[in-house]
Design an enzyme around this catalytic site. Sequence first.
Site, mmCIF file in Angstrom:
data_model
loop_
_atom_site.group_PDB
_atom_site.id
_atom_site.type_symbol
_atom_site.label_atom_id
_atom_site.label_comp_id
_atom_site.label_asym_id
_atom_site.label_seq_id
_atom_site.Cartn_x
_atom_site.Cartn_y
_atom_site.Cartn_z
ATOM 1 N N HIS A 71 102.782 51.081 78.229
ATOM 2 C CA HIS A 71 102.045 51.248 79.701
ATOM 3 C C HIS A 71 103.139 50.764 80.809
ATOM 4 O O HIS A 71 103.234 49.610 81.093
ATOM 5 C CB HIS A 71 100.780 50.348 79.819
ATOM 6 C CG HIS A 71 99.709 50.842 78.911
ATOM 7 N ND1 HIS A 71 99.176 51.835 78.484
ATOM 8 C CD2 HIS A 71 99.413 50.009 77.697
ATOM 9 C CE1 HIS A 71 98.139 51.631 77.512
ATOM 10 N NE2 HIS A 71 98.594 50.629 77.032
ATOM 11 N N ARG A 92 92.965 41.440 81.796
ATOM 12 C CA ARG A 92 92.847 42.885 82.319
ATOM 13 C C ARG A 92 92.373 43.036 83.729
ATOM 14 O O ARG A 92 92.810 43.660 84.485
ATOM 15 C CB ARG A 92 91.881 43.495 81.389
ATOM 16 C CG ARG A 92 91.493 45.164 81.531
ATOM 17 C CD ARG A 92 90.608 45.401 80.417
ATOM 18 N NE ARG A 92 89.229 45.468 81.011
ATOM 19 C CZ ARG A 92 88.227 46.312 80.882
ATOM 20 N NH1 ARG A 92 88.320 47.329 80.017
ATOM 21 N NH2 ARG A 92 87.019 45.801 81.305
ATOM 22 N N HIS A 218 91.099 56.957 75.149
ATOM 23 C CA HIS A 218 91.672 55.483 75.493
ATOM 24 C C HIS A 218 91.123 54.428 74.399
ATOM 25 O O HIS A 218 91.980 53.932 73.871
ATOM 26 C CB HIS A 218 91.389 55.052 76.899
ATOM 27 C CG HIS A 218 91.557 53.470 77.064
ATOM 28 N ND1 HIS A 218 90.967 52.663 76.630
ATOM 29 C CD2 HIS A 218 92.680 53.330 77.792
ATOM 30 C CE1 HIS A 218 91.668 51.437 76.937
ATOM 31 N NE2 HIS A 218 92.680 51.738 77.653
ATOM 32 N N GLU A 247 91.543 46.378 68.896
ATOM 33 C CA GLU A 247 92.445 45.133 69.491
ATOM 34 C C GLU A 247 91.625 43.970 69.547
ATOM 35 O O GLU A 247 92.197 42.821 69.614
ATOM 36 C CB GLU A 247 92.874 45.582 70.842
ATOM 37 C CG GLU A 247 94.065 44.542 71.560
ATOM 38 C CD GLU A 247 94.519 45.021 72.673
ATOM 39 O OE1 GLU A 247 94.224 46.030 73.294
ATOM 40 O OE2 GLU A 247 95.468 44.310 73.048
ATOM 41 N N HIS A 281 97.416 49.102 67.579
ATOM 42 C CA HIS A 281 97.129 47.612 67.141
ATOM 43 C C HIS A 281 96.312 47.750 65.882
ATOM 44 O O HIS A 281 96.916 46.980 64.944
ATOM 45 C CB HIS A 281 95.833 47.107 68.364
ATOM 46 C CG HIS A 281 96.460 47.224 69.671
ATOM 47 N ND1 HIS A 281 97.506 46.381 70.052
ATOM 48 C CD2 HIS A 281 96.310 47.656 70.774
ATOM 49 C CE1 HIS A 281 97.986 46.311 71.241
ATOM 50 N NE2 HIS A 281 97.021 47.243 71.710
ATOM 51 N N ASP A 332 104.171 47.789 74.733
ATOM 52 C CA ASP A 332 102.811 47.956 75.032
ATOM 53 C C ASP A 332 102.641 47.336 76.532
ATOM 54 O O ASP A 332 103.040 47.894 77.463
ATOM 55 C CB ASP A 332 101.760 47.157 74.094
ATOM 56 C CG ASP A 332 100.224 47.355 74.735
ATOM 57 O OD1 ASP A 332 100.166 47.966 75.516
ATOM 58 O OD2 ASP A 332 99.489 46.475 74.010
HETATM 59 ZN ZN LIG Z 1 97.994 49.803 75.091
#
Ligand SMILES: [Zn+2]
Length: 454
Positions: A71, A92, A218, A247, A281, A332
């Site tokens: 990302h 996040r 996603h 994850e 993951h 990632d």
């Molecule tokens: Zn990711």
Amino acid sequence: VRLSEVPAEPGEDTRRWLADAVWMGGSELNENVLIETVGGRISGIESGSVAPNTVRLHGVVLPGLVNSHSHAFHRLLRGRTHRQGGDFWLWREQMYRYAGSLTPESYEEVATAVYMEMALAGVTTVGEFHYLHHQSGGVPFTDANEMGHALIRAARAAGIRIALLDAGYFAAGFGDAPLDDIQTRFSDVTAERWLERVDALISRYRDDPDVSIGIAPHSVRAVPEAVMVAVAGWHDGKIPIHVHVSEQPAENLVCLEATTLTPTGVLDRVGLLGPATTLVHATHVTDRDIDIIARSGATVCYCATTERDLADGLGPSAELAAAGVPLAVGSDSHAVIDLFEETRGIELHARLAGGRRGVFAPEALLAAATTAGSSSLGFGGNGLEVGSPADFVVIDPETPRLRGVLGDDGIAGVLFAATAADVSDVFVAGRQVVDHGEHPGWERARVALDGPGP
Ligand SMILES: [Zn+2]
């Protein structure tokens, strides 16, 4: 393979390199290898050769490294998350503040610098899991793929190949939980609009050898089952499908409550598991999940440096590999971009979990960072052999880290000691992208990584 067997006609664009040592897939290195390319592809590769008009490659040559899960804009968080502590969910929140602030222009500038950092680290192909599609409030740009085009231009500027894995994001959680303000930027609202956007990308880049388009539901928490069923119906069996899976333990718990299945079980039920699928993951998968994944032919992408940075936990890499599941690697969140660290991270985490060394063969780990990654991104999965794209990197064995490691351990010596900083030269389709540790665009591009943040 003998050069005389080369199918391509040697012509003006025939180029020859003589490498000190080349990894050709085994546990040992081949010495004095002549690599010949025609039109961006390898037309000959032969050990123990000498030939006129060759350019010497001083060092160890590997196939181009493949970063299967990126990302790009998460790179902006580097150096800005370690004081706060917390967990994945707090991290996040911080990441979402950056997601809220980016425009097509700033997104392209940041991605250009990040992809140049990757090129300098030996990455020749990136899999960009792209979910930042729309303006705030979810309003599409005039071209609904403007943000995706920006990423593809960024990869081109950096000189690397890109698989744009176009992500769908529809809900904040199970039961169609409403999206928050930032998340509306990720959402196409309906499966039809999402697939229309992806179809437009596929037809626009169909003939571009440096671009692959994939589709990326996603996660099971963000994509309702009905949408995943629509994707399975749309899919042709070949286009790469990438999904975040298990994850965090919390994701498994809410999934079990909502569906009585694990996330892997849900993906199996909706028909999204197959040889074109990559599960990113797979940290908290069950034994039954491992069985399902292995039977489907799917790949698992490990992101060891991010998983340790975000306190995700240790995934069952040894069990997955023993079941025959191909592994790939990705940086990632870009806490660091170093595919050697990423790759040996799989083995080193397995050592900490299992109490023994040598869980993986070194060549299997290098395959994750090269051939398996390339295959999972839809670029084909061949290493350095005739007919493959001329994507390769040179590792300098004379750096302080690597001096003396080309000994008993063969390729493992390099794999367990090298860093991104030991990459000296990078070639993509025979074009030199990095020369003696320098990328010609970096000086201009790097400023995009400065500044206090959103
Ligand atoms: Zn990711």
